[in-house]
Design a protein around this motif. Structure first.
Motif, short mmCIF file in Angstrom:
data_model
loop_
_atom_site.label_atom_id
_atom_site.label_comp_id
_atom_site.label_asym_id
_atom_site.label_seq_id
_atom_site.Cartn_x
_atom_site.Cartn_y
_atom_site.Cartn_z
N HIS A 137 0.82 -1.21 0.00
CA HIS A 137 0.00 0.00 0.00
C HIS A 137 0.86 1.27 0.00
N PHE A 138 0.79 2.01 -1.11
CA PHE A 138 1.29 3.39 -1.17
C PHE A 138 0.10 4.24 -1.60
N PRO A 139 -0.27 5.27 -0.84
CA PRO A 139 -1.47 6.05 -1.20
C PRO A 139 -1.37 6.66 -2.59
N ILE A 153 1.80 7.89 -5.91
CA ILE A 153 3.18 7.71 -6.38
C ILE A 153 4.16 8.53 -5.53
N LEU A 154 3.66 9.59 -4.90
CA LEU A 154 4.53 10.46 -4.11
C LEU A 154 5.11 9.73 -2.90
N GLU A 155 4.36 8.78 -2.36
CA GLU A 155 4.83 8.05 -1.17
C GLU A 155 5.55 6.75 -1.55
N CYS A 156 5.67 6.47 -2.85
CA CYS A 156 6.24 5.19 -3.26
C CYS A 156 7.75 5.19 -3.05
N THR A 157 8.18 4.47 -2.03
CA THR A 157 9.60 4.43 -1.69
C THR A 157 10.33 3.31 -2.43
N ASP A 158 9.58 2.41 -3.07
CA ASP A 158 10.18 1.30 -3.82
C ASP A 158 10.30 1.71 -5.28
N LYS A 159 11.45 2.29 -5.64
CA LYS A 159 11.60 2.85 -6.98
C LYS A 159 11.64 1.78 -8.07
N ILE A 163 -0.77 7.44 -14.48
CA ILE A 163 -0.87 7.33 -13.02
C ILE A 163 -1.53 8.61 -12.54
N ASN A 164 -2.76 8.51 -12.10
CA ASN A 164 -3.48 9.66 -11.56
C ASN A 164 -3.02 9.90 -10.13
N THR A 165 -2.74 11.17 -9.81
CA THR A 165 -2.24 11.48 -8.48
C THR A 165 -3.01 12.63 -7.84
N ASN A 166 -3.59 12.32 -6.70
CA ASN A 166 -4.33 13.31 -5.88
C ASN A 166 -5.53 13.91 -6.63
N GLU A 200 -6.63 16.79 -8.16
CA GLU A 200 -6.67 17.39 -9.49
C GLU A 200 -6.08 16.47 -10.54
N GLY A 201 -5.37 15.44 -10.12
CA GLY A 201 -4.90 14.41 -11.04
C GLY A 201 -5.94 13.36 -11.34
N GLY A 202 -7.10 13.48 -10.70
CA GLY A 202 -8.19 12.55 -10.97
C GLY A 202 -8.12 11.24 -10.22
N GLN A 203 -7.32 11.19 -9.15
CA GLN A 203 -7.20 9.94 -8.39
C GLN A 203 -8.36 9.80 -7.42
N ILE A 204 -9.09 8.68 -7.57
CA ILE A 204 -10.22 8.40 -6.68
C ILE A 204 -9.80 7.38 -5.61
N VAL A 205 -9.19 6.28 -6.05
CA VAL A 205 -8.76 5.24 -5.11
C VAL A 205 -7.36 5.59 -4.61
N ARG A 206 -7.25 5.71 -3.29
CA ARG A 206 -5.99 6.16 -2.67
C ARG A 206 -5.05 4.98 -2.40
#
Ligand code: AMP
Ligand code: ZN
Length: 112
Positions: free
Chosen positions: A46-48, A50-56, A84-87, A89-95
Protein backbone atom coordinates in the motif's frame (compact mmCIF):
# COMPACT_ATOMS: atom_id res chain seq x y z
CA UNK A 1 -4.61 -0.66 5.17
CA UNK A 2 -7.73 -2.53 6.32
CA UNK A 3 -10.25 -0.23 4.59
CA UNK A 4 -8.45 0.02 1.23
CA UNK A 5 -10.22 -1.71 -1.67
CA UNK A 6 -7.04 -2.41 -3.64
CA UNK A 7 -5.36 -3.91 -0.55
CA UNK A 8 -8.43 -6.13 -0.15
CA UNK A 9 -8.26 -7.13 -3.83
CA UNK A 10 -4.54 -7.90 -3.54
CA UNK A 11 -5.16 -10.10 -0.47
CA UNK A 12 -8.19 -11.79 -2.13
CA UNK A 13 -10.55 -10.46 0.57
CA UNK A 14 -12.49 -8.75 -2.21
CA UNK A 15 -13.24 -10.42 -5.57
CA UNK A 16 -11.83 -9.10 -8.84
CA UNK A 17 -10.92 -10.37 -12.29
CA UNK A 18 -7.20 -10.99 -12.03
CA UNK A 19 -5.37 -11.08 -15.36
CA UNK A 20 -1.76 -11.16 -14.17
CA UNK A 21 0.21 -11.52 -10.96
CA UNK A 22 3.86 -11.27 -9.99
CA UNK A 23 5.74 -11.03 -6.70
CA UNK A 24 4.97 -7.34 -6.15
CA UNK A 25 2.07 -6.62 -8.52
CA UNK A 26 -1.43 -7.70 -9.35
CA UNK A 27 -3.26 -6.68 -12.54
CA UNK A 28 -7.06 -6.69 -12.63
CA UNK A 29 -9.84 -5.65 -15.01
CA UNK A 30 -11.29 -2.24 -14.17
CA UNK A 31 -14.88 -2.59 -12.94
CA UNK A 32 -15.98 0.43 -15.03
CA UNK A 33 -13.99 0.13 -18.28
CA UNK A 34 -13.40 3.27 -20.35
CA UNK A 35 -11.98 1.30 -23.31
CA UNK A 36 -12.27 -2.29 -24.63
CA UNK A 37 -9.16 -3.07 -22.57
CA UNK A 38 -8.97 -1.27 -19.22
CA UNK A 39 -6.63 -2.93 -16.76
CA UNK A 40 -5.28 -1.70 -13.44
CA UNK A 41 -1.70 -2.58 -12.53
CA UNK A 42 -1.61 -2.44 -8.74
CA UNK A 43 1.29 -2.87 -6.28
CA UNK A 44 0.48 -5.36 -3.53
CA UNK A 45 2.10 -2.99 -1.02
CA UNK A 46 0.00 0.00 0.00
CA UNK A 47 1.29 3.39 -1.17
CA UNK A 48 -1.47 6.05 -1.20
CA UNK A 49 0.02 7.80 -4.27
CA UNK A 50 3.18 7.71 -6.38
CA UNK A 51 4.53 10.46 -4.11
CA UNK A 52 4.83 8.05 -1.17
CA UNK A 53 6.24 5.19 -3.26
CA UNK A 54 9.60 4.43 -1.69
CA UNK A 55 10.18 1.30 -3.82
CA UNK A 56 11.60 2.85 -6.98
CA UNK A 57 12.09 -0.47 -8.76
CA UNK A 58 8.34 -0.98 -8.41
CA UNK A 59 7.61 1.88 -10.82
CA UNK A 60 9.81 0.29 -13.48
CA UNK A 61 8.15 -3.06 -12.82
CA UNK A 62 4.74 -1.47 -13.40
CA UNK A 63 5.78 -0.09 -16.80
CA UNK A 64 7.50 -3.33 -17.77
CA UNK A 65 4.34 -5.22 -16.85
CA UNK A 66 2.27 -2.85 -19.03
CA UNK A 67 4.62 -3.49 -21.97
CA UNK A 68 4.46 -7.25 -21.48
CA UNK A 69 0.67 -7.33 -21.19
CA UNK A 70 0.38 -5.13 -24.31
CA UNK A 71 2.52 -7.63 -26.25
CA UNK A 72 0.76 -10.68 -24.79
CA UNK A 73 -2.74 -9.28 -25.39
CA UNK A 74 -1.85 -8.13 -28.91
CA UNK A 75 -2.35 -4.37 -28.78
CA UNK A 76 1.27 -3.23 -28.42
CA UNK A 77 1.69 -2.16 -32.04
CA UNK A 78 -1.73 -0.55 -32.42
CA UNK A 79 -1.18 1.38 -29.23
CA UNK A 80 -2.14 1.81 -25.62
CA UNK A 81 -2.07 4.33 -22.79
CA UNK A 82 -0.62 4.08 -19.31
CA UNK A 83 -1.28 6.76 -16.74
CA UNK A 84 -0.87 7.33 -13.02
CA UNK A 85 -3.48 9.66 -11.56
CA UNK A 86 -2.24 11.48 -8.48
CA UNK A 87 -4.33 13.31 -5.88
CA UNK A 88 -7.49 15.30 -6.44
CA UNK A 89 -6.67 17.39 -9.49
CA UNK A 90 -4.90 14.41 -11.04
CA UNK A 91 -8.19 12.55 -10.97
CA UNK A 92 -7.20 9.94 -8.39
CA UNK A 93 -10.22 8.40 -6.68
CA UNK A 94 -8.76 5.24 -5.11
CA UNK A 95 -5.99 6.16 -2.67
CA UNK A 96 -3.76 3.20 -3.43
CA UNK A 97 -1.15 3.62 -6.18
CA UNK A 98 -2.28 2.06 -9.46
CA UNK A 99 -1.55 2.35 -13.17
CA UNK A 100 -4.48 2.14 -15.60
CA UNK A 101 -3.62 0.47 -18.93
CA UNK A 102 -6.09 1.32 -21.69
CA UNK A 103 -6.30 0.05 -25.26
CA UNK A 104 -8.68 -1.02 -27.99
CA UNK A 105 -9.97 2.33 -29.25
CA UNK A 106 -8.44 5.68 -30.23
CA UNK A 107 -7.67 7.34 -26.92
CA UNK A 108 -8.07 11.06 -26.49
CA UNK A 109 -9.67 12.86 -23.59
CA UNK A 110 -10.33 10.57 -20.59
CA UNK A 111 -6.94 9.78 -19.11
CA UNK A 112 -7.72 6.55 -17.32
P1 AMP B 1 -8.55 6.48 -10.23
O1 AMP B 1 -9.50 7.53 -10.69
O2 AMP B 1 -7.21 6.57 -10.94
O3 AMP B 1 -8.41 6.42 -8.74
O4 AMP B 1 -9.15 5.11 -10.75
C1 AMP B 1 -9.78 4.19 -9.93
C2 AMP B 1 -10.30 3.11 -10.84
O5 AMP B 1 -10.58 1.97 -10.06
C3 AMP B 1 -11.59 3.50 -11.58
O6 AMP B 1 -11.40 3.37 -12.98
C4 AMP B 1 -12.61 2.48 -11.05
O7 AMP B 1 -13.52 2.05 -12.04
C5 AMP B 1 -11.71 1.35 -10.59
N1 AMP B 1 -12.26 0.51 -9.52
C6 AMP B 1 -12.83 0.92 -8.36
N2 AMP B 1 -13.19 -0.14 -7.62
C7 AMP B 1 -12.86 -1.25 -8.33
C8 AMP B 1 -12.99 -2.65 -8.10
N3 AMP B 1 -13.52 -3.13 -6.96
N4 AMP B 1 -12.54 -3.50 -9.05
C9 AMP B 1 -12.00 -3.02 -10.19
N5 AMP B 1 -11.83 -1.71 -10.46
C10 AMP B 1 -12.26 -0.83 -9.54
ZN1 ZN C 1 -4.17 -0.16 -0.23
Amino acid sequence: MSDCIFCKIASREMPSTIVDESEKLITIKDINPQAPTHLLIIPKEHFPTILECTDKTLLGDMLTTANRLAEEQGFAQKGFRTVINTNEEGGQIVRHLHMPLLAGRPLSGKMG
